[in-house]
Design a protein around this motif. Structure first.
Motif, short mmCIF file in Angstrom:
data_model
loop_
_atom_site.label_atom_id
_atom_site.label_comp_id
_atom_site.label_asym_id
_atom_site.label_seq_id
_atom_site.Cartn_x
_atom_site.Cartn_y
_atom_site.Cartn_z
N LYS A 294 0.81 -1.21 0.00
CA LYS A 294 0.00 0.00 0.00
C LYS A 294 0.85 1.26 0.00
O LYS A 294 0.48 2.27 -0.60
CB LYS A 294 -0.92 -0.02 1.23
CG LYS A 294 -1.89 1.15 1.33
CD LYS A 294 -2.80 0.97 2.54
CE LYS A 294 -3.80 2.11 2.65
NZ LYS A 294 -4.71 1.93 3.82
N PHE A 295 2.01 1.21 0.67
CA PHE A 295 2.82 2.42 0.84
C PHE A 295 4.16 2.35 0.10
O PHE A 295 5.07 3.11 0.40
CB PHE A 295 3.07 2.67 2.33
CG PHE A 295 1.81 2.93 3.11
CD1 PHE A 295 1.18 4.15 3.03
CD2 PHE A 295 1.25 1.95 3.91
CE1 PHE A 295 0.01 4.40 3.73
CE2 PHE A 295 0.08 2.17 4.62
CZ PHE A 295 -0.54 3.41 4.52
N THR A 296 4.28 1.45 -0.88
CA THR A 296 5.52 1.35 -1.66
C THR A 296 5.20 1.60 -3.13
O THR A 296 4.35 0.91 -3.71
CB THR A 296 6.16 -0.03 -1.48
OG1 THR A 296 6.40 -0.27 -0.10
CG2 THR A 296 7.48 -0.11 -2.24
N PHE A 297 5.91 2.55 -3.76
CA PHE A 297 5.64 2.91 -5.15
C PHE A 297 6.81 2.63 -6.07
O PHE A 297 6.66 2.63 -7.29
CB PHE A 297 5.27 4.40 -5.23
CG PHE A 297 4.09 4.76 -4.37
CD1 PHE A 297 2.81 4.45 -4.77
CD2 PHE A 297 4.28 5.36 -3.14
CE1 PHE A 297 1.72 4.75 -3.98
CE2 PHE A 297 3.19 5.67 -2.34
CZ PHE A 297 1.92 5.37 -2.76
N GLU A 315 10.75 -11.12 8.79
CA GLU A 315 10.94 -9.70 8.48
C GLU A 315 10.23 -9.37 7.17
O GLU A 315 10.40 -10.09 6.18
CB GLU A 315 12.43 -9.36 8.38
CG GLU A 315 13.18 -9.50 9.69
CD GLU A 315 14.66 -9.20 9.55
OE1 GLU A 315 15.11 -9.01 8.39
OE2 GLU A 315 15.37 -9.16 10.57
N VAL A 316 9.45 -8.32 7.19
CA VAL A 316 8.79 -7.80 5.98
C VAL A 316 9.28 -6.38 5.79
O VAL A 316 8.97 -5.49 6.59
CB VAL A 316 7.26 -7.85 6.10
CG1 VAL A 316 6.61 -7.27 4.84
CG2 VAL A 316 6.78 -9.28 6.33
N SER A 317 10.10 -6.18 4.76
CA SER A 317 10.73 -4.88 4.52
C SER A 317 10.24 -4.29 3.21
O SER A 317 9.86 -5.02 2.29
CB SER A 317 12.26 -5.03 4.48
OG SER A 317 12.73 -5.70 5.61
N ASP A 318 10.29 -2.97 3.11
CA ASP A 318 9.91 -2.31 1.86
C ASP A 318 10.72 -1.05 1.68
O ASP A 318 11.39 -0.57 2.61
CB ASP A 318 8.40 -1.99 1.85
CG ASP A 318 8.00 -1.00 2.92
OD1 ASP A 318 8.44 0.16 2.88
OD2 ASP A 318 7.22 -1.38 3.83
#
Length: 466
Positions: A294-297, A315-318
């Protein structure tokens, strides 16, 4: 208070404390020195009669008069009124006493009346009266503190009752919503299978997508109500967590790549099965992935699973927009939403991350977050290995409650409906950060052509500290 009064019989041979009752109709004996117990001169209840005119002869303590006028009085004929009063360490009986109003700070009316008998070996002079006044002041403070505590306790009980009512309401509403949604989704699915017209199919898919989204929200509310009521039903089973996590992350691959992003999944095989509730783990992973998308473009989203000496770490990274530092302590609060955040949509209830935290804690684990605005965010879930930390009666137990698991479809359908560009104006692009060391992840075995970028956002190299 009674212990303090008993500590100095030489100065206070006898003391009685009377509190005004809630109705304001009488004063009730609530304590005093040990010598006051069972004393005939210490009535249990004193009615608040109309104040007598000055000069009127009194046969007992002028307790009611002091409570009504708010003025202290002195009694100097104790032996005549009551005979020999106990409590004095001296052979001669006490002759004088001071009856003082106790006024709680901030209140106009008298809250209590103190009867303080003076020592028979000291005249009741100004210094002695001042000593009794200070004693009454200390009692007023103690009464104020006790009442404040009682009021806080009443408020807490009222809030707890409201919370219970809210839990029951959410539970009832969730059940009432689930039934018509379930009945509606079946015919919609059937109609989609037989739809011949593209326009009709689009309309049916719109109905189905929003019904699934509403069903997911209803199930989340039902999970919360069960957790708050202590009726959540977890079933901990030995699970190949690496495979399950990889499968769940893979559901998002098409949506993520369609948005021009990369998805890196690196879930190393664990040395032994992990005991988790599979439905809860599904919600944990899907909520974190949905939030990252939702918050990664631009850039990538990474999912990693690593075994530790006595724990498992997800770990979930963006490389998304990041979370401002002042918002981080509140990110797991229910209904909290980061104001002004750029996202693919402004839709959302603000309970997804709160539910994730609740589900992680049900596994005896913890969740933390690190973030840097403009560079990305990393959520870290840590679960203990083994099953000693889990309730024994829920290991491989049968399910007796209706399941709230919806699978990955509602999450995927919701993300596919989001626009590819942010829904709010993009702030000025920050300067390009200097290259930093490569990520501590290796290329995926099942995807030999995929590899990490040679440079990475700062947040990925920052210790999570969670």
């Amino acid at each position: 208070m009674a212990a303090a009064l008993d500590s100095d019989p030489a100065d206070i041979p006898l003391a009685l404390l009377y509190l005004v009752n809630d109705e304001g109709s009488a004063l009730c004996f609530c304590g005093g020195t040990e010598s006051a117990l069972g004393l005939a001169a210490a009535p249990r209840r004193v009615p608040l009669q109309p104040a007598k005119a000055e000069g009127t002869t009194l046969t007992g303590w002028p307790i009611a008069q002091v409570a009504q006028t708010g003025r202290p009085q002195t009694v100097d004929d104790l032996v005549t009124r009551f005979g020999v009063l106990p409590g004095s360490p001296w052979p001669e009986p006490p002759q004088e006493a001071r009856i003082l109003p106790v006024v709680v700070p901030g209140q106009a009316s008298v809250a209590a009346v103190l009867v303080a008998v003076a020592s028979p070996r000291r005249r009741l002079d100004d210094n002695y009266r001042d000593f009794f006044e200070q004693l009454a002041g200390q009692l007023a403070t103690a009464i104020a503190n006790a009442r404040s505590h009682e009021e806080a306790q009443r408020r807490a009980e009222q809030l707890a009752e409201l919370d219970r009512a809210k839990t029951v309401f959410f539970s009832n509403v969730s059940h009432e919503f689930r039934t018509p949604l379930t009945l509606m989704l079946g015919p919609v699915q059937e109609a989609l299978q037989h739809a011949q017209d593209d326009q009709q199919r689009d309309r049916l898919e719109l109905v189905q997508r929003n019904a699934l989204r509403l069903q997911k929200l209803v199930n989340t509310l039902l999970d919360f109500s069960r957790i708050e009521a202590g009726r959540i039903e977890a079933v901990y089973e030995p699970t190949d967590l690496a495979r399950l996590t990889t499968d769940l992350a893979g559901v998002f691959r098409s949506a993520i790549e369609q948005a021009g992003l990369q998805l890196f999944v690196d879930c190393a095989p664990l040395p032994e099965p992990a005991y988790v509730d599979r439905e809860m783990w599904e919600k944990i992973v899907l909520n974190l992935l949905s939030n990252a998308f939702k918050f990664t473009f631009e850039g990538a989203i990474a999912v990693t699973l690593r075994p530790g000496p006595d724990h498992i770490r997800l770990e979930v990274s963006d490389t998304g927009t990041g979370i401002p530092a002042p918002e981080l302590p509140h990110i797991f609060e229910r209904f909290h939403r980061v104001q002004g955040a750029r996202g693919r949509t402004h839709e959302g209830s603000g309970i997804g991350l709160a539910l994730v935290q609740e589900l992680v804690e049900l596994h005896g684990g913890t969740i933390g977050v690190t973030s840097q605005v403009g560079q990305g965010t990393q959520f870290t879930v840590t679960l203990p290995t083994g099953y000693a930390h889990l309730p024994g009666d829920r290991l491989n137990a049968p399910r007796t409650q209706p399941s709230t698991a919806t699978g990955a479809t509602p999450y995927l359908e919701e993300t596919l409906a989001w626009p590819l560009s942010p829904t709010s104006p993009i702030s000025p692009t920050p300067p390009t950060p200097p290259p930093s060391p490569p990520l501590p992840y290796s290329p995926l075995p099942h995807s030999p052509t995929s590899s990490w970028p040679t440079t990475t956002p700062t947040c990925w190299t920052t210790s999570n500290g969670c």
